[in-house]
Every structure is written in structure tokens, then in C-alpha cells.
Design an enzyme around this catalytic site. Sequence first.
Site, PDB file in Angstrom:
ATOM      1  N   LYS A   1       0.816  -1.219   0.000  1.00 35.45           N
ATOM      2  CA  LYS A   1       0.000   0.000   0.000  1.00 35.45           C
ATOM      3  C   LYS A   1       0.857   1.280   0.000  1.00 35.45           C
ATOM      4  O   LYS A   1       0.439   2.308  -0.502  1.00 35.45           O
ATOM      5  CB  LYS A   1      -0.837  -0.044   1.272  1.00 35.45           C
ATOM      6  CG  LYS A   1      -1.872   0.967   1.421  1.00 35.45           C
ATOM      7  CD  LYS A   1      -2.690   0.483   2.600  1.00 35.45           C
ATOM      8  CE  LYS A   1      -3.613   1.421   3.177  1.00 35.45           C
ATOM      9  NZ  LYS A   1      -4.353   0.828   4.292  1.00 35.45           N
TER      10      LYS A   1
ATOM     11  N   THR B   1       5.674  -5.314  10.624  1.00 34.23           N
ATOM     12  CA  THR B   1       6.884  -6.136  10.721  1.00 34.23           C
ATOM     13  C   THR B   1       8.112  -5.255  10.944  1.00 34.23           C
ATOM     14  O   THR B   1       8.959  -5.547  11.801  1.00 34.23           O
ATOM     15  CB  THR B   1       7.057  -6.957   9.422  1.00 34.23           C
ATOM     16  OG1 THR B   1       5.910  -7.791   9.279  1.00 34.23           O
ATOM     17  CG2 THR B   1       8.326  -7.793   9.458  1.00 34.23           C
TER      18      THR B   1
ATOM     19  N   GLU C   1      10.328 -12.801  27.692  1.00 37.28           N
ATOM     20  CA  GLU C   1       9.258 -11.799  27.718  1.00 37.28           C
ATOM     21  C   GLU C   1       8.136 -12.348  28.581  1.00 37.28           C
ATOM     22  O   GLU C   1       8.155 -13.532  28.963  1.00 37.28           O
ATOM     23  CB  GLU C   1       8.774 -11.482  26.296  1.00 37.28           C
ATOM     24  CG  GLU C   1       9.786 -10.648  25.517  1.00 37.28           C
ATOM     25  CD  GLU C   1       9.344 -10.246  24.115  1.00 37.28           C
ATOM     26  OE1 GLU C   1       9.859  -9.236  23.649  1.00 37.28           O
ATOM     27  OE2 GLU C   1       8.511 -10.921  23.499  1.00 37.28           O
TER      28      GLU C   1
ATOM     29  N   HIS D   1      -1.032  -3.328  24.203  1.00 37.42           N
ATOM     30  CA  HIS D   1       0.302  -3.486  24.795  1.00 37.42           C
ATOM     31  C   HIS D   1       0.406  -2.518  25.969  1.00 37.42           C
ATOM     32  O   HIS D   1       0.080  -1.339  25.833  1.00 37.42           O
ATOM     33  CB  HIS D   1       1.370  -3.174  23.743  1.00 37.42           C
ATOM     34  CG  HIS D   1       2.730  -3.688  24.092  1.00 37.42           C
ATOM     35  ND1 HIS D   1       3.438  -3.229  25.176  1.00 37.42           N
ATOM     36  CD2 HIS D   1       3.516  -4.628  23.511  1.00 37.42           C
ATOM     37  CE1 HIS D   1       4.610  -3.870  25.233  1.00 37.42           C
ATOM     38  NE2 HIS D   1       4.678  -4.723  24.234  1.00 37.42           N
TER      39      HIS D   1
ATOM     40  N   ARG E   1       0.200  -9.955  28.921  1.00 38.51           N
ATOM     41  CA  ARG E   1      -0.006  -8.586  28.459  1.00 38.51           C
ATOM     42  C   ARG E   1      -1.361  -8.008  28.852  1.00 38.51           C
ATOM     43  O   ARG E   1      -1.459  -6.862  29.280  1.00 38.51           O
ATOM     44  CB  ARG E   1       0.074  -8.634  26.939  1.00 38.51           C
ATOM     45  CG  ARG E   1       0.771  -7.496  26.346  1.00 38.51           C
ATOM     46  CD  ARG E   1       1.054  -7.785  24.902  1.00 38.51           C
ATOM     47  NE  ARG E   1       2.452  -8.088  24.712  1.00 38.51           N
ATOM     48  CZ  ARG E   1       2.997  -8.268  23.523  1.00 38.51           C
ATOM     49  NH1 ARG E   1       2.269  -8.198  22.438  1.00 38.51           N
ATOM     50  NH2 ARG E   1       4.279  -8.523  23.418  1.00 38.51           N
TER      51      ARG E   1
ATOM     52  N   HIS F   1      -2.381  -2.784  20.020  1.00 38.43           N
ATOM     53  CA  HIS F   1      -1.135  -3.325  19.480  1.00 38.43           C
ATOM     54  C   HIS F   1      -1.352  -4.404  18.427  1.00 38.43           C
ATOM     55  O   HIS F   1      -0.668  -4.412  17.397  1.00 38.43           O
ATOM     56  CB  HIS F   1      -0.332  -3.907  20.656  1.00 38.43           C
ATOM     57  CG  HIS F   1       1.032  -4.372  20.302  1.00 38.43           C
ATOM     58  ND1 HIS F   1       1.997  -3.522  19.794  1.00 38.43           N
ATOM     59  CD2 HIS F   1       1.627  -5.595  20.387  1.00 38.43           C
ATOM     60  CE1 HIS F   1       3.119  -4.197  19.590  1.00 38.43           C
ATOM     61  NE2 HIS F   1       2.916  -5.459  19.922  1.00 38.43           N
TER      62      HIS F   1
ATOM     63  N   ARG G   1      -2.474 -12.981  22.626  1.00 42.45           N
ATOM     64  CA  ARG G   1      -1.261 -13.536  22.007  1.00 42.45           C
ATOM     65  C   ARG G   1      -0.075 -13.507  22.965  1.00 42.45           C
ATOM     66  O   ARG G   1       0.188 -12.496  23.609  1.00 42.45           O
ATOM     67  CB  ARG G   1      -0.917 -12.737  20.752  1.00 42.45           C
ATOM     68  CG  ARG G   1       0.395 -13.135  20.115  1.00 42.45           C
ATOM     69  CD  ARG G   1       0.621 -12.379  18.828  1.00 42.45           C
ATOM     70  NE  ARG G   1       0.764 -10.968  19.021  1.00 42.45           N
ATOM     71  CZ  ARG G   1       1.935 -10.338  19.167  1.00 42.45           C
ATOM     72  NH1 ARG G   1       3.068 -11.012  19.161  1.00 42.45           N
ATOM     73  NH2 ARG G   1       1.971  -9.025  19.331  1.00 42.45           N
TER      74      ARG G   1
HETATM   75  P1  FAD Z   1       2.452  -6.342   8.368  1.00 45.17           P
HETATM   76  O1  FAD Z   1       3.890  -6.512   8.649  1.00 45.17           O
HETATM   77  O2  FAD Z   1       1.742  -5.320   9.169  1.00 45.17           O
HETATM   78  O3  FAD Z   1       2.300  -6.013   6.815  1.00 45.17           O
HETATM   79  C1  FAD Z   1       1.049  -5.684   6.258  1.00 45.17           C
HETATM   80  C2  FAD Z   1       1.247  -5.269   4.816  1.00 45.17           C
HETATM   81  O4  FAD Z   1      -0.009  -5.180   4.156  1.00 45.17           O
HETATM   82  C3  FAD Z   1       1.908  -3.931   4.626  1.00 45.17           C
HETATM   83  O5  FAD Z   1       2.852  -4.034   3.583  1.00 45.17           O
HETATM   84  C4  FAD Z   1       0.761  -3.019   4.174  1.00 45.17           C
HETATM   85  O6  FAD Z   1       1.180  -1.951   3.343  1.00 45.17           O
HETATM   86  C5  FAD Z   1      -0.057  -3.998   3.383  1.00 45.17           C
HETATM   87  N1  FAD Z   1      -1.459  -3.608   3.194  1.00 45.17           N
HETATM   88  C6  FAD Z   1      -2.403  -3.364   4.131  1.00 45.17           C
HETATM   89  N2  FAD Z   1      -3.567  -3.050   3.550  1.00 45.17           N
HETATM   90  C7  FAD Z   1      -3.346  -3.090   2.215  1.00 45.17           C
HETATM   91  C8  FAD Z   1      -4.160  -2.820   1.084  1.00 45.17           C
HETATM   92  N3  FAD Z   1      -5.449  -2.470   1.196  1.00 45.17           N
HETATM   93  N4  FAD Z   1      -3.589  -2.917  -0.149  1.00 45.17           N
HETATM   94  C9  FAD Z   1      -2.290  -3.254  -0.307  1.00 45.17           C
HETATM   95  N5  FAD Z   1      -1.488  -3.526   0.744  1.00 45.17           N
HETATM   96  C10 FAD Z   1      -2.014  -3.444   1.985  1.00 45.17           C
HETATM   97  N6  FAD Z   1       5.544  -9.474  16.975  1.00 45.17           N
HETATM   98  C11 FAD Z   1       6.488 -10.350  17.357  1.00 45.17           C
HETATM   99  O7  FAD Z   1       6.343 -11.546  17.154  1.00 45.17           O
HETATM  100  N7  FAD Z   1       7.630  -9.894  17.958  1.00 45.17           N
HETATM  101  C12 FAD Z   1       7.860  -8.577  18.195  1.00 45.17           C
HETATM  102  O8  FAD Z   1       8.896  -8.217  18.715  1.00 45.17           O
HETATM  103  C13 FAD Z   1       6.862  -7.655  17.817  1.00 45.17           C
HETATM  104  N8  FAD Z   1       7.020  -6.329  18.066  1.00 45.17           N
HETATM  105  C14 FAD Z   1       6.089  -5.453  17.581  1.00 45.17           C
HETATM  106  C15 FAD Z   1       6.298  -4.089  17.742  1.00 45.17           C
HETATM  107  C16 FAD Z   1       5.407  -3.178  17.193  1.00 45.17           C
HETATM  108  C17 FAD Z   1       5.646  -1.708  17.361  1.00 45.17           C
HETATM  109  C18 FAD Z   1       4.265  -3.644  16.489  1.00 45.17           C
HETATM  110  C19 FAD Z   1       3.285  -2.690  15.886  1.00 45.17           C
HETATM  111  C20 FAD Z   1       4.036  -5.005  16.360  1.00 45.17           C
HETATM  112  C21 FAD Z   1       4.936  -5.909  16.902  1.00 45.17           C
HETATM  113  N9  FAD Z   1       4.739  -7.282  16.766  1.00 45.17           N
HETATM  114  C22 FAD Z   1       5.707  -8.154  17.172  1.00 45.17           C
HETATM  115  C23 FAD Z   1       3.622  -7.792  15.968  1.00 45.17           C
HETATM  116  C24 FAD Z   1       4.141  -8.121  14.565  1.00 45.17           C
HETATM  117  O9  FAD Z   1       5.116  -7.180  14.192  1.00 45.17           O
HETATM  118  C25 FAD Z   1       3.048  -8.127  13.529  1.00 45.17           C
HETATM  119  O10 FAD Z   1       1.937  -8.825  13.994  1.00 45.17           O
HETATM  120  C26 FAD Z   1       3.541  -8.790  12.266  1.00 45.17           C
HETATM  121  O11 FAD Z   1       4.717  -8.157  11.832  1.00 45.17           O
HETATM  122  C27 FAD Z   1       2.474  -8.734  11.199  1.00 45.17           C
HETATM  123  O12 FAD Z   1       3.047  -9.150   9.985  1.00 45.17           O
HETATM  124  P2  FAD Z   1       2.159  -9.204   8.692  1.00 45.17           P
HETATM  125  O13 FAD Z   1       3.057  -9.574   7.588  1.00 45.17           O
HETATM  126  O14 FAD Z   1       0.967 -10.026   8.951  1.00 45.17           O
HETATM  127  O15 FAD Z   1       1.630  -7.702   8.511  1.00 45.17           O
HETATM  128  C1  SIN Z   2       7.489  -6.175  22.298  1.00 42.09           C
HETATM  129  O1  SIN Z   2       8.662  -6.102  21.955  1.00 42.09           O
HETATM  130  O2  SIN Z   2       7.071  -5.909  23.424  1.00 42.09           O
HETATM  131  C2  SIN Z   2       6.478  -6.579  21.274  1.00 42.09           C
HETATM  132  C3  SIN Z   2       6.474  -8.024  21.197  1.00 42.09           C
HETATM  133  C4  SIN Z   2       5.243  -8.518  20.535  1.00 42.09           C
HETATM  134  O3  SIN Z   2       4.351  -7.754  20.147  1.00 42.09           O
HETATM  135  O4  SIN Z   2       5.152  -9.736  20.415  1.00 42.09           O
END
Ligand code: FAD
Ligand code: SIN
Length: 484
Positions: free
Chosen positions: A34, A42, A112, A223, A270, A330, A366
Site C-alpha cells: 500500500k 513487521t 518476555e 500493549h 499482556r 497493538h 497472544r
Molecule cells: P504487516 O507486517 O503489518 O504487513 C502488512 C502489509 O499489508 C503492509 O505491507 C501493508 O502496506 C499492506 N497492506 C495493508 N492493507 C493493504 C491494502 N489495502 N492494499 C495493499 N497492501 C495493503 N511481533 C512479534 O512476534 N515480535 C515482536 O517483537 C513484535 N514487536 C512489535 C512491535 C510493534 C511496534 C508492532 C506494531 C508489532 C509488533 N509485533 C511483534 C507484531 C508483529 O510485528 C506483527 O503482527 C507482524 O509483523 C504482522 O506481519 P504481517 O506480515 O501479517 O503484517
Molecule cells: C514487544 O517487543 O514488546 C512486542 C512483542 C510482541 O508484540 O510480540
Amino acid sequence: MKINYDVIIIGSGVAGLNTALSLPSDLEVLVLSKDYAWECNTFYAQGGIAVAPNKEDIPLHVQDTLSAGAGHCDKKAVDLLCSEGPKAIRALCKAGFEFDKDENGNLLYTKEAAHSTNRILHAGGDTTGRDLHLFLMQSLKFPILYNTQVIDLLIKDKTCYGVEVFHAEKTFNLYAKKIVIASGGVGSLYEYHTNSRTISADIHGICCEHGIELRDMEMMQFHPTAFVQSNAVRKQLLSEALRGEGAKIVDEDGKRFLFDYDTRGELSPRNIVSEALYEHKKTTGKEVYLDVSDFEKEHFKKRFPGIYFNMNNIGFDLPKQRIPISPAFHYAMGGIKTDFDGKIETIDDLYAVGEVASVGVHGANRLASNSLLEGLVFSRRVASDICNTITCKDKKYDFVNKEIVLEKEGDKKMKNELRSLMWKSAGIVRNQNNLKKALIRVEEMLKLPTGKLIRLRLLTSRVIIQSALKRKTSLGAHYIKGES
Ligand code: FAD
Ligand code: SIN
């Protein structure tokens, strides 16, 4: 521009990219993003990736995941996550990804909350997501179409043929034999959140329009340790790994009040920490803080460079100075219901994986750092199912693009109203009365002449509220207090 592909993947986070990386290079695959490819949750992940360090730990990882999930997980999905996790991590390391190691080259595992052992691998200290994302992008062998928003799924007679997209001010269709939704969670529906700006529940809303089932949508994770006192839309997360390594939560009198709520204190699940913070602030009126002063400065800078840098930028002297904290939205445990191969059972050729999906691993809450693992494990299963079922026959269908207005004047105001409504009514603490009022307001907004994008947010919000209304007692992250 080419419009027919073997596979189209919506999303360039861990789930989308790792699906692409797990597909053979002779397939024609297109990844859609997007925004910039890195603008996803991620990229912002901090703490790390949970994985059993040895075979003996797998049943324990299963047990911890089930307990954090408050008995609401699908046990088979959890077994798959925890038993296939080590394989997925080995594949990542074999491909060249580097987790943090000690001076003897041994992998460093941290702890954690709600994990009974140290099983969190991390990279770059607290920049696991950024390092992982960069690595996956560098390994990608297929094209990515940036700044491309999927605005509809092309579905006819229970088969998905492709997607309708908005790109470079134009709306057009892209077709594929298989379509994978990896579009992440719903963060931007809430006033306070830690998520990327791209995470706005569009595809969840599109699923509602097509009658595709969203499951467990009341299960939204908050979170506990975010710094919300800034104007930034995405609030700064303070990783749970900080608490895993000794940071404390205190109130303005220095009291570690969490022990009044759960004997595990800072290492409680959490949802329990978030609810305790909320209650403590409400009943005492006192500010609450994350105290990292036990860390030695040089070690802190090396172990948590992202947090150090970001907080330093806004004037915090870490680890000396304590940080005011508040829970923020979160993660979405609920999502598009899939089977264990990511298939959406009611629509042929359509998959969902990663945070957007509900495969059943997270239940009602989670376990920390299980999400990146879910993305890695289940993307491999999706890719494997695609390889086993894709045929060389082209799927032909012509979908005509309708006139769609994506945004209208007034939508932004409504978006902000919705964020505030969701935060107050379908947030950390819920009650039937507020949820009912919120539902009435969302229904009213849905009747107004809006653009499509806000409509998709409203549709997703409606499902969250309706699911919350259906669950009359507290469970995991769904915490009910007050009027029934
Ligand atoms: P995302 O990585 O969110 O990717 C979604 C993609 O979809 C993006 O590219 C976006 O542009 C695209 N998209 C969305 N809507 C559309 C659309 N309509 N058209 C085209 N593209 C679209 N989890 C852990 O396991 N460990 C951690 O340490 C951790 N830390 C975190 C820290 C933060 C600050 C956050 C916010 C989350 C954290 N999480 C962690 C959770 C984890 O990062 C996410 O749940 C995970 O990365 C999600 O991956 P994903 O590929 O499903 O989605
Ligand atoms: C964190 O680093 O606290 C985020 C971890 C997670 O969302 O799993």
C-alpha cells in the site's frame, strides 16, 4: 503493465514476503504494498521471535501459548506453530539471517512476559523487525508494486480471480490463479496504537462486503508499555523485553503496584498488565512509569538501541529517567478465518496469512513474540499448498471496474470520531452499554454518504463491536467491567 500472474500477494510484511520467498522462482508472483514496502508492522517489531531453543522446550512453548491465550486457542494450530517454528527459524538462518549472538557465537535468547523460559531470539538488539524486513526484501526474487492499495477482491461464484487496486491515481484489476491476503491487522481503527499507518483494516472490511467470515474479532490486544504522550500517530512501543530483562513498572510514588493484581508482577500476560495499569490510573489518579534505571547505560544503548535513540530524540535521558506509560492498541488476535494452510474455506484460490488471519494460534491473548513466528511458519504452509494445487490453466474472467469514490470530504473527521469511539467503547475495558451505543453510532455512520475507505473501516469496527457484544463474560483481552 502486465495484469495476469500466478500468485498475487497483498502485503509486504513478514507474512507476505516469506510467502513469496517460499514459492519457486519460476512462478510469476507479484507483491502489492500500500505504501513503501517497509511501512508495515513487521518493520517496527522490537522484542524478537519466540521459538523453542531445543526439542524439550516445544511442549512448554505450546503450554505457554495456550495459557496466554486463556484456553481459547486452537490446540492443533498451536502445535503446528511451536513444532514447525524451529524449522522456519533454521531456514531463515540458513538463508543468511543473523540473530544476536554472544561472544562465543551462541544465539542469545531473552525472556518476555508469560514465557516460562528464555526463548526470544532478537536481532540488532531491539530492531528485530527492521533487520528481518530488510533481509526478506533483499532476498526477494519477485517484483513489488508500491503505493498500491487493494480496494476490492474480484470474487465470482465463490472463486477469487484477483484484486482491484488503486495505483497512480488509477483504478484497475490484476488477475491471478492464487491470491494471498497478508495485509496485517487493524491498528488505525484505534485512537492510541503502536501500528504502522498502513494498517487500517481495509481488507477486513472488503471481506465483510463479500460475506467472508472474520473470527474472534473481539480479541484485540493492548500493549501495556507505550509512550503515548506525543503527537505521533504511531505511538512509541517500549518492548516487553525490557521487563523481561529487569525493567519495572511503578507509580509516581515508586510503588510496584502490579503485584497487587497478579503474583507474576511485570511478567504477567499482556492483558493483565494493561488492565492493571488502566485500573491503577483510574482508581488512584496516579501516573505510571516504566523504570529502566537498573540498566547500566552502555549496556542499555547496545541492547535497546532503537528505544534509546527514539526516546533520546524526544528528550528522555535513558536509562536514568523513567518513562510515563499507557496501554495502546497493538495487535489483532482475530481476523479472517482460515484452515491450517491459510486457505479461506468458503472461497477458492484465496488465502490469508499473518496478522490478518485467524488460524487459531493466539486465542484470547497472544503470547509475546509469537506473531513474527506465526508469519514465518504459516507463510511456508500457504506456499506449500499453492505449489500443490496451482495448475497451468489460466483462470479467465473479466470484471468491470465500477465508479468508486475512495474518499469524500468529511471522511477524515469521521475517521477520528471512529478512532475515539473504538478506543473508548471497544478498548481495554468494555461494557454492554458502551458497546451498544457504539454499535448504534457505527450503524448511523454507515448510512452516511462516505468514501469507500472509511466504509471499510466502519464495517470492520462493526464486526469488532458485534463480536464484543456477543461475548458476555471476560476472556483474555476481552475484559468486561461495569454495566451488563
Ligand atoms: P504487516 O507486517 O503489518 O504487513 C502488512 C502489509 O499489508 C503492509 O505491507 C501493508 O502496506 C499492506 N497492506 C495493508 N492493507 C493493504 C491494502 N489495502 N492494499 C495493499 N497492501 C495493503 N511481533 C512479534 O512476534 N515480535 C515482536 O517483537 C513484535 N514487536 C512489535 C512491535 C510493534 C511496534 C508492532 C506494531 C508489532 C509488533 N509485533 C511483534 C507484531 C508483529 O510485528 C506483527 O503482527 C507482524 O509483523 C504482522 O506481519 P504481517 O506480515 O501479517 O503484517
Ligand atoms: C514487544 O517487543 O514488546 C512486542 C512483542 C510482541 O508484540 O510480540
